[in-house]
Motif scaffolding. Structure first.
Motif, PDB file in Angstrom:
ATOM      1  N   UNK A 147       1.060  -1.043   0.326  1.00  0.00           N
ATOM      2  CA  UNK A 147      -0.150  -0.124  -0.227  1.00  0.00           C
ATOM      3  C   UNK A 147       1.112   1.079   0.270  1.00  0.00           C
ATOM      4  N   UNK A 148       0.713   2.103  -0.983  1.00  0.00           N
ATOM      5  CA  UNK A 148       1.706   3.289  -0.848  1.00  0.00           C
ATOM      6  C   UNK A 148       1.199   4.307  -0.018  1.00  0.00           C
ATOM      7  N   UNK A 149       2.008   4.968   0.787  1.00  0.00           N
ATOM      8  CA  UNK A 149       1.412   5.987   2.068  1.00  0.00           C
ATOM      9  C   UNK A 149       0.091   6.582   1.939  1.00  0.00           C
ATOM     10  N   UNK A 150       0.742   7.452   0.664  1.00  0.00           N
ATOM     11  CA  UNK A 150      -1.037   7.638   0.652  1.00  0.00           C
ATOM     12  C   UNK A 150      -2.614   7.217  -0.067  1.00  0.00           C
ATOM     13  N   UNK A 151      -2.584   6.035   0.195  1.00  0.00           N
ATOM     14  CA  UNK A 151      -3.164   4.938  -0.196  1.00  0.00           C
ATOM     15  C   UNK A 151      -3.677   4.820   1.606  1.00  0.00           C
ATOM     16  N   UNK A 152      -3.036   4.932   2.382  1.00  0.00           N
ATOM     17  CA  UNK A 152      -3.322   3.969   3.511  1.00  0.00           C
ATOM     18  C   UNK A 152      -4.502   4.438   4.285  1.00  0.00           C
ATOM     19  N   UNK A 201      10.661  -0.992   5.106  1.00  0.00           N
ATOM     20  CA  UNK A 201      11.492   0.598   4.548  1.00  0.00           C
ATOM     21  C   UNK A 201      10.385   1.358   5.048  1.00  0.00           C
ATOM     22  N   UNK A 202      11.980   2.060   5.878  1.00  0.00           N
ATOM     23  CA  UNK A 202      11.796   2.977   6.935  1.00  0.00           C
ATOM     24  C   UNK A 202      12.745   4.042   6.661  1.00  0.00           C
ATOM     25  N   UNK A 203      12.335   5.820   7.012  1.00  0.00           N
ATOM     26  CA  UNK A 203      13.193   7.094   6.986  1.00  0.00           C
ATOM     27  C   UNK A 203      13.332   7.246   8.121  1.00  0.00           C
ATOM     28  N   UNK A 204      14.147   7.294   8.187  1.00  0.00           N
ATOM     29  CA  UNK A 204      14.374   8.357  10.201  1.00  0.00           C
ATOM     30  C   UNK A 204      15.738   9.317  10.242  1.00  0.00           C
ATOM     31  N   UNK A 205      14.926   9.852  11.355  1.00  0.00           N
ATOM     32  CA  UNK A 205      15.598  11.450  11.229  1.00  0.00           C
ATOM     33  C   UNK A 205      15.762  11.259  12.899  1.00  0.00           C
ATOM     34  N   UNK A 206      17.599  11.288  13.341  1.00  0.00           N
ATOM     35  CA  UNK A 206      17.444  12.000  14.401  1.00  0.00           C
ATOM     36  C   UNK A 206      17.831  13.527  14.839  1.00  0.00           C
ATOM     37  N   UNK A 207      17.335  13.207  16.132  1.00  0.00           N
ATOM     38  CA  UNK A 207      17.361  14.863  16.604  1.00  0.00           C
ATOM     39  C   UNK A 207      18.079  15.472  17.426  1.00  0.00           C
ATOM     40  N   UNK A 217       6.811   5.461   7.432  1.00  0.00           N
ATOM     41  CA  UNK A 217       7.260   4.379   6.870  1.00  0.00           C
ATOM     42  C   UNK A 217       7.385   4.610   5.483  1.00  0.00           C
ATOM     43  N   UNK A 218       8.164   4.229   5.262  1.00  0.00           N
ATOM     44  CA  UNK A 218       8.132   4.395   3.649  1.00  0.00           C
ATOM     45  C   UNK A 218       7.103   4.049   2.880  1.00  0.00           C
ATOM     46  N   UNK A 219       6.456   2.809   3.253  1.00  0.00           N
ATOM     47  CA  UNK A 219       5.605   1.671   2.060  1.00  0.00           C
ATOM     48  C   UNK A 219       4.967   0.911   3.426  1.00  0.00           C
ATOM     49  N   UNK A 220       3.636   0.752   3.629  1.00  0.00           N
ATOM     50  CA  UNK A 220       3.005   0.117   4.425  1.00  0.00           C
ATOM     51  C   UNK A 220       2.129  -1.799   3.847  1.00  0.00           C
ATOM     52  N   UNK A 222      15.024 -11.740   0.805  1.00  0.00           N
ATOM     53  CA  UNK A 222      13.957 -11.045   1.356  1.00  0.00           C
ATOM     54  C   UNK A 222      13.494  -9.708   2.139  1.00  0.00           C
ATOM     55  N   UNK A 223      12.739  -9.314   2.082  1.00  0.00           N
ATOM     56  CA  UNK A 223      12.566  -8.016   2.866  1.00  0.00           C
ATOM     57  C   UNK A 223      11.555  -8.888   4.076  1.00  0.00           C
ATOM     58  N   UNK A 224      11.790  -8.178   5.077  1.00  0.00           N
ATOM     59  CA  UNK A 224      10.989  -8.326   6.315  1.00  0.00           C
ATOM     60  C   UNK A 224      10.572  -7.265   6.562  1.00  0.00           C
ATOM     61  N   UNK A 225       9.617  -8.799   7.588  1.00  0.00           N
ATOM     62  CA  UNK A 225       7.391  -7.957   8.104  1.00  0.00           C
ATOM     63  C   UNK A 225       7.575  -7.501   9.282  1.00  0.00           C
TER      64      UNK A 225
END
Length: 390
Positions: A15-20, A229-235, A211-214, A184-187
């Protein structure tokens, strides 16, 4: 066959993020509009138990909980580099087939195309105490050393905040920990990042995860969502105690002592010479001190808050040096009574002392940090400009 070499029975659908749907959108807490797509942690829908689902329903098996501890080893704004050490602890369940034969298991892996990764350790083992007749309970640990590059915004130094964008982070299964390819990718049904700073200069804030892709599991509504797949930002926020004492306070004392000759008479040549000597010595001291602490200052092509602070101090001394010459000429040629010049210079001395003490107190105790939204926006603009120039 191995429990991780077959995924056909999952029936996964991306599922694309905008289609959640409302069911698949994880709980999120945001610090602002620019972080509206970022989470404090990722949690599947429905939420996964701490020890995952003990069931023989294949839709709920091979789902992974990951708790990541991110240690900041170094941040070098001069070289635009950072070094991290990430420890991931894994938990998941697989179907208990009661097969006593030893099978070849995959090992957890991590893909970060925009960073350099060194895998120090990655392994999994069976937890016999929490395994049941239905499922086998597995634990694991992976340690990754990460080196990356980031454009740090230093205009507010040393009151700066930094956002380290790790960009794409994909969790995968590999045949061996040093393999370049993955099976393969991890769930992942749970993902949390805890940030720690190993350097005394930085204070970590809660990391932000997007979340990059659900992934939706099959067509059944009760199946858990997952992601790989994730995107992470450290503050990170810089501690200012060292810089306040070693830079702001020391240069404040130099500036205040340099202004004290304003209390000397302005009408005699000897006093004027003494005052100009003190002013010149004060400027040289400030300049020499700035070069002496240059290793602690960022080398950037624009002025930082500290640069402005030091430059204004030098300009203050230059201004009172010019005032000393003007006052001497006015008194020497009897244009102004010496008593009036004396009173004016005492007022200037009091104003300058109060002003610079006030500036120091403001910087040390009351100066507000740039908001995280502004820091994030500046970082995105710098990245876009770099891409355009490239």
């Amino acid at each position: 066959s191995s429990w991780l070499t077959e995924q056909a029975f999952f029936g996964e659908k991306q599922i694309c993020p905008h289609q959640m749907s409302e069911r698949s959108v994880p709980h999120e807490t945001s610090t602002g509009s620019l972080f509206k797509d970022y989470l404090d942690e990722f949690q599947s829908q429905p939420y996964s138990p701490d020890e995952l689902w003990d069931t023989d329903d294949l839709l709920y098996l091979n789902k992974v909980r990951c708790a990541a501890s991110m240690r900041v080893i170094s941040v070098d704004p001069k070289q635009s580099t950072f070094t991290l050490r990430m420890k991931c602890t894994w938990r998941f369940r697989t179907l208990n087939t009661e097969d006593r034969t030893e099978t070849h298991l995959k090992v957890p892996g991590l893909r970060m195309p925009n960073n350099i990764i060194n895998i120090e350790e990655s392994r999994i083992w069976r937890d016999l105490e929490k395994s049941t007749q239905k499922t086998l309970y597995w634990r694991g640990v992976s340690i990754f050393n990460i080196v990356g590059f980031e454009m740090f915004e230093m205009s507010e130094f040393p009151f700066d905040r930094q956002v380290i964008n790790l960009e794409l982070m994909e969790f995968v299964w590999r045949d061996a920990k040093h393999d370049d390819t993955f099976a393969f990718s991890m769930n992942v049904v749970f993902f949390r990042v805890t940030t720690e700073s190993m350097t005394p200069e930085w204070v970590p804030f809660p990391a932000k995860v997007r979340v990059e892709q659900l992934v939706s599991t099959g067509d059944r509504l009760e199946g858990p969502t997952s992601a790989s797949r994730f995107k992470v930002k450290l503050l990170l926020e810089r501690k200012v105690g060292f810089f306040v004492i070693q830079i702001f306070f020391v240069t404040l004392l130099i500036t205040l002592i340099t202004t004290f000759p304003l209390a000397l008479p302005a009408g005699t040549a000897s006093h004027v010479g003494t005052r100009l000597s003190v002013y010149g010595l004060g400027i040289l001291t400030l300049v020499a001190y700035k070069y002496g602490i240059s290793d602690s200052l960022p080398k950037v092509p624009y002025h930082t808050y500290t640069d402005k602070y030091l430059v204004v101090q030098v300009l203050t001394i230059v201004a009172i040096a010019v005032e000393a010459l003007v006052a001497y000429e006015l008194v020497d040629k009897d244009h102004v009574h010496p008593k009036i010049v004396k009173d004016i210079e005492m007022v200037i001395l009091v104003v300058l002392v109060c002003f610079w003490i006030g500036v120091f107190v403001y910087a040390a105790y009351f100066k507000k940090r740039t908001s995280w939204e502004t820091v994030f926006s500046l970082q995105e603009n710098n990245a876009q400009k770099m891409e355009e120039d490239y």
